[in-house]
Design a protein around this motif. Structure first.
Motif, PDB file in Angstrom:
ATOM      1  N   ILE A   5      -0.822  -3.952  -6.245  1.00  0.00           N
ATOM      2  CA  ILE A   5      -2.065  -3.559  -5.584  1.00  0.00           C
ATOM      3  C   ILE A   5      -1.756  -3.126  -4.155  1.00  0.00           C
ATOM      4  CG2 ILE A   5      -4.422  -4.243  -5.025  1.00  0.00           C
ATOM      5  CD1 ILE A   5      -3.680  -4.459  -8.028  1.00  0.00           C
ATOM      6  N   LEU A   6      -2.261  -1.973  -3.767  1.00  0.00           N
ATOM      7  CA  LEU A   6      -2.109  -1.481  -2.398  1.00  0.00           C
ATOM      8  C   LEU A   6      -3.368  -1.834  -1.609  1.00  0.00           C
ATOM      9  CD1 LEU A   6      -0.717   0.258  -0.195  1.00  0.00           C
ATOM     10  CD2 LEU A   6      -1.836   2.256  -1.223  1.00  0.00           C
ATOM     11  N   ILE A   7      -3.193  -2.577  -0.512  1.00  0.00           N
ATOM     12  CA  ILE A   7      -4.306  -2.936   0.371  1.00  0.00           C
ATOM     13  C   ILE A   7      -4.177  -2.109   1.642  1.00  0.00           C
ATOM     14  CG2 ILE A   7      -5.456  -4.770   1.661  1.00  0.00           C
ATOM     15  CD1 ILE A   7      -4.177  -6.782  -0.239  1.00  0.00           C
ATOM     16  N   VAL A   8      -5.228  -1.354   1.971  1.00  0.00           N
ATOM     17  CA  VAL A   8      -5.188  -0.494   3.152  1.00  0.00           C
ATOM     18  C   VAL A   8      -6.352  -0.854   4.070  1.00  0.00           C
ATOM     19  CG1 VAL A   8      -4.934   1.862   3.978  1.00  0.00           C
ATOM     20  CG2 VAL A   8      -4.354   1.317   1.602  1.00  0.00           C
ATOM     21  N   ASP A   9      -6.037  -1.440   5.209  1.00  0.00           N
ATOM     22  CA  ASP A   9      -7.062  -1.837   6.180  1.00  0.00           C
ATOM     23  C   ASP A   9      -6.380  -2.004   7.530  1.00  0.00           C
ATOM     24  OD1 ASP A   9      -9.069  -3.465   7.702  1.00  0.00           O
ATOM     25  OD2 ASP A   9     -10.087  -3.484   5.757  1.00  0.00           O
ATOM     26  N   ASP A  10      -7.044  -1.560   8.598  1.00  0.00           N
ATOM     27  CA  ASP A  10      -6.421  -1.672   9.916  1.00  0.00           C
ATOM     28  C   ASP A  10      -6.558  -3.071  10.511  1.00  0.00           C
ATOM     29  OD1 ASP A  10      -9.163  -1.287  10.152  1.00  0.00           O
ATOM     30  OD2 ASP A  10      -9.010  -0.352  12.127  1.00  0.00           O
ATOM     31  N   GLU A  11      -7.305  -3.957   9.851  1.00  0.00           N
ATOM     32  CA  GLU A  11      -7.433  -5.338  10.318  1.00  0.00           C
ATOM     33  C   GLU A  11      -6.487  -6.234   9.524  1.00  0.00           C
ATOM     34  OE1 GLU A  11     -11.371  -6.919  11.064  1.00  0.00           O
ATOM     35  OE2 GLU A  11     -12.217  -4.924  10.740  1.00  0.00           O
ATOM     36  N   LYS A  12      -5.494  -6.782  10.228  1.00  0.00           N
ATOM     37  CA  LYS A  12      -4.479  -7.603   9.568  1.00  0.00           C
ATOM     38  C   LYS A  12      -5.091  -8.824   8.895  1.00  0.00           C
ATOM     39  CE  LYS A  12      -0.108 -10.017  10.378  1.00  0.00           C
ATOM     40  NZ  LYS A  12       0.923 -10.397  11.386  1.00  0.00           N
ATOM     41  N   GLU A  13      -6.120  -9.412   9.522  1.00  0.00           N
ATOM     42  CA  GLU A  13      -6.733 -10.615   8.957  1.00  0.00           C
ATOM     43  C   GLU A  13      -7.338 -10.332   7.581  1.00  0.00           C
ATOM     44  OE1 GLU A  13      -7.344  -9.372  11.900  1.00  0.00           O
ATOM     45  OE2 GLU A  13      -6.502 -10.830  13.319  1.00  0.00           O
ATOM     46  N   GLU A  33      -1.624  -0.283   7.165  1.00  0.00           N
ATOM     47  CA  GLU A  33      -2.668  -0.457   8.175  1.00  0.00           C
ATOM     48  C   GLU A  33      -3.453   0.814   8.461  1.00  0.00           C
ATOM     49  OE1 GLU A  33      -0.791  -1.897  11.655  1.00  0.00           O
ATOM     50  OE2 GLU A  33       0.297  -0.034  12.079  1.00  0.00           O
ATOM     51  N   ASN A  34      -3.078   1.923   7.828  1.00  0.00           N
ATOM     52  CA  ASN A  34      -3.853   3.156   7.969  1.00  0.00           C
ATOM     53  C   ASN A  34      -3.557   4.073   6.785  1.00  0.00           C
ATOM     54  OD1 ASN A  34      -1.516   4.971   8.662  1.00  0.00           O
ATOM     55  ND2 ASN A  34      -1.429   3.635  10.465  1.00  0.00           N
ATOM     56  N   GLY A  35      -4.326   5.145   6.683  1.00  0.00           N
ATOM     57  CA  GLY A  35      -4.193   6.036   5.540  1.00  0.00           C
ATOM     58  C   GLY A  35      -2.864   6.751   5.467  1.00  0.00           C
ATOM     59  N   ILE A  52      -9.210   0.078  -0.409  1.00  0.00           N
ATOM     60  CA  ILE A  52      -9.152   0.929   0.781  1.00  0.00           C
ATOM     61  C   ILE A  52     -10.351   0.718   1.701  1.00  0.00           C
ATOM     62  CG2 ILE A  52      -9.185   3.340   1.556  1.00  0.00           C
ATOM     63  CD1 ILE A  52      -7.764   4.091  -1.030  1.00  0.00           C
ATOM     64  N   ASP A  53     -10.072   0.568   2.990  1.00  0.00           N
ATOM     65  CA  ASP A  53     -11.114   0.572   4.014  1.00  0.00           C
ATOM     66  C   ASP A  53     -11.411   2.029   4.380  1.00  0.00           C
ATOM     67  OD1 ASP A  53     -12.902  -0.281   5.964  1.00  0.00           O
ATOM     68  OD2 ASP A  53     -11.348  -0.504   7.489  1.00  0.00           O
ATOM     69  N   ILE A  54     -12.545   2.269   5.010  1.00  0.00           N
ATOM     70  CA  ILE A  54     -12.901   3.638   5.400  1.00  0.00           C
ATOM     71  C   ILE A  54     -12.511   3.937   6.844  1.00  0.00           C
ATOM     72  CG2 ILE A  54     -14.803   5.257   5.787  1.00  0.00           C
ATOM     73  CD1 ILE A  54     -14.080   4.830   2.867  1.00  0.00           C
ATOM     74  N   MET A  55     -12.942   3.090   7.763  1.00  0.00           N
ATOM     75  CA  MET A  55     -12.723   3.364   9.187  1.00  0.00           C
ATOM     76  C   MET A  55     -11.347   2.870   9.616  1.00  0.00           C
ATOM     77  SD  MET A  55     -16.522   2.472  10.698  1.00  0.00           S
ATOM     78  CE  MET A  55     -16.613   0.858   9.920  1.00  0.00           C
ATOM     79  N   MET A  56     -10.387   3.820   9.692  1.00  0.00           N
ATOM     80  CA  MET A  56      -9.013   3.491  10.075  1.00  0.00           C
ATOM     81  C   MET A  56      -8.447   4.596  10.955  1.00  0.00           C
ATOM     82  SD  MET A  56      -7.372   2.074   6.490  1.00  0.00           S
ATOM     83  CE  MET A  56      -7.736   3.614   5.604  1.00  0.00           C
ATOM     84  N   PRO A  57      -7.478   4.265  11.814  1.00  0.00           N
ATOM     85  CA  PRO A  57      -6.828   5.298  12.629  1.00  0.00           C
ATOM     86  C   PRO A  57      -5.858   6.137  11.800  1.00  0.00           C
ATOM     87  CG  PRO A  57      -5.789   3.170  12.984  1.00  0.00           C
ATOM     88  CD  PRO A  57      -6.987   2.913  12.110  1.00  0.00           C
ATOM     89  N   GLU A  58      -5.345   7.184  12.406  1.00  0.00           N
ATOM     90  CA  GLU A  58      -4.351   8.075  11.793  1.00  0.00           C
ATOM     91  C   GLU A  58      -4.953   8.918  10.664  1.00  0.00           C
ATOM     92  OE1 GLU A  58      -1.386   8.515  12.985  1.00  0.00           O
ATOM     93  OE2 GLU A  58      -1.317   6.829  14.373  1.00  0.00           O
ATOM     94  N   LEU A  59      -5.419   8.246   9.622  1.00  0.00           N
ATOM     95  CA  LEU A  59      -6.000   8.932   8.467  1.00  0.00           C
ATOM     96  C   LEU A  59      -7.038   7.986   7.881  1.00  0.00           C
ATOM     97  CD1 LEU A  59      -5.287  11.659   6.889  1.00  0.00           C
ATOM     98  CD2 LEU A  59      -4.203  10.165   5.208  1.00  0.00           C
ATOM     99  N   ASP A  60      -8.314   8.407   7.853  1.00  0.00           N
ATOM    100  CA  ASP A  60      -9.343   7.467   7.400  1.00  0.00           C
ATOM    101  C   ASP A  60      -9.357   7.344   5.877  1.00  0.00           C
ATOM    102  OD1 ASP A  60     -10.842   9.564   6.254  1.00  0.00           O
ATOM    103  OD2 ASP A  60     -12.123   9.784   8.007  1.00  0.00           O
ATOM    104  N   GLY A  61     -10.206   6.445   5.391  1.00  0.00           N
ATOM    105  CA  GLY A  61     -10.237   6.156   3.964  1.00  0.00           C
ATOM    106  C   GLY A  61     -10.637   7.338   3.106  1.00  0.00           C
TER     107      GLY A  61
END
Length: 228
Positions: A5-13, A33-35, A52-61
């Motif tokens: 499973i790939l988890i993508v979110d800019d919040e480490k917690e 941590e980003n797209g 996948i989270d939506i609001m992330m730096p570099e490349l959003d969700g």
């Protein structure tokens, strides 16, 4: 084989919280941590499902979903703080299979992961026909492909399950609840918009000549219509 499973979110917690629950269910986890980082991970690792989270730096969700859909039809679950209905519709329209809003119960997320993987992997029971046809449409259930003539129609995992339901009994009317439960492999717990958006996108992928189409039966549901 163990699923990854790939988890993508800019919040480490949040990534760590999901990792704990997902690994507890026996899955392997890759984090990004980003797209942009997620696309690099997907290029070199075998990914079975992405959260996948939506609001992330570099490349959003949203951009990440587009990038993943160009190379794979793996199940995608959005987990986002965006609660507006149009945001959910956009995510599903881009190719996501499910949408969970923050704050979330990690047990709900893992339950949805299991449901998506069951649906994606479990396609056909041994007794099912390997091929389903409707007009010039042909579905290879084992290979999870839908073709029209000599071309292949790309489908997300959810769209594939919906189309399989329709092609098993062309002309039969299915309610929105039946469609949702067949496509998402869980009890219908969302509003009608989820099915409506998914049907709309699926219609857009079918041949434009109208020989095979998804018709609306007002007040009842939808059916696959084959013009002879």
């Amino acid at each position: 084989m163990n699923k990854t499973i790939l988890i993508v979110d800019d919040e480490k917690e949040i990534r760590e919280l999901l990792r704990l629950y997902i690994e507890k269910d026996g899955y392997s986890v890759i984090q990004a941590e980003n797209g942009l980082e997620a696309l690099k991970q997907a290029a070199f690792a075998r990914i079975d499902l992405a959260v996948i989270d939506i609001m992330m730096p570099e490349l959003d969700g949203y951009q990440l979903i587009k990038g993943l859909r160009e190379r794979s039809n793996l199940p995608i679950i959005i987990v986002s703080a965006k609660t507006e209905n149009h945001e959910k519709i956009l995510g599903l329209d881009l190719g996501a299979d499910d949408y969970v809003t923050k704050p979330f119960d990690p047990l709900e997320v893992t339950a949805r992961i299991k449901a998506q993987l069951r649906r994606y992997d479990g396609g056909a029971a041994d007794s099912e026909a390997a091929l389903l046809t409707a007009g010039e449409l042909c579905m290879d259930v084992s290979a999870c492909t839908l073709s029209f003539g000599s071309g292949t129609i790309p489908l997300t995992a959810t769209e594939f399950n919906m189309m399989k339901l329709f092609m098993q009994s062309p002309g039969r009317v299915y309610t929105k609840q039946q469609i949702y439960e067949a496509a998402w492999q869980e009890a219908a717990i969302v509003d009608d918009n989820t099915v409506m958006v998914a049907i709309s996108k699926l219609r857009g992928k079918l041949p434009g000549d109208g020989a095979v189409s998804i018709g609306t039966v007002r007040g009842l549901g939808y059916r696959l219509e084959v013009r002879i």
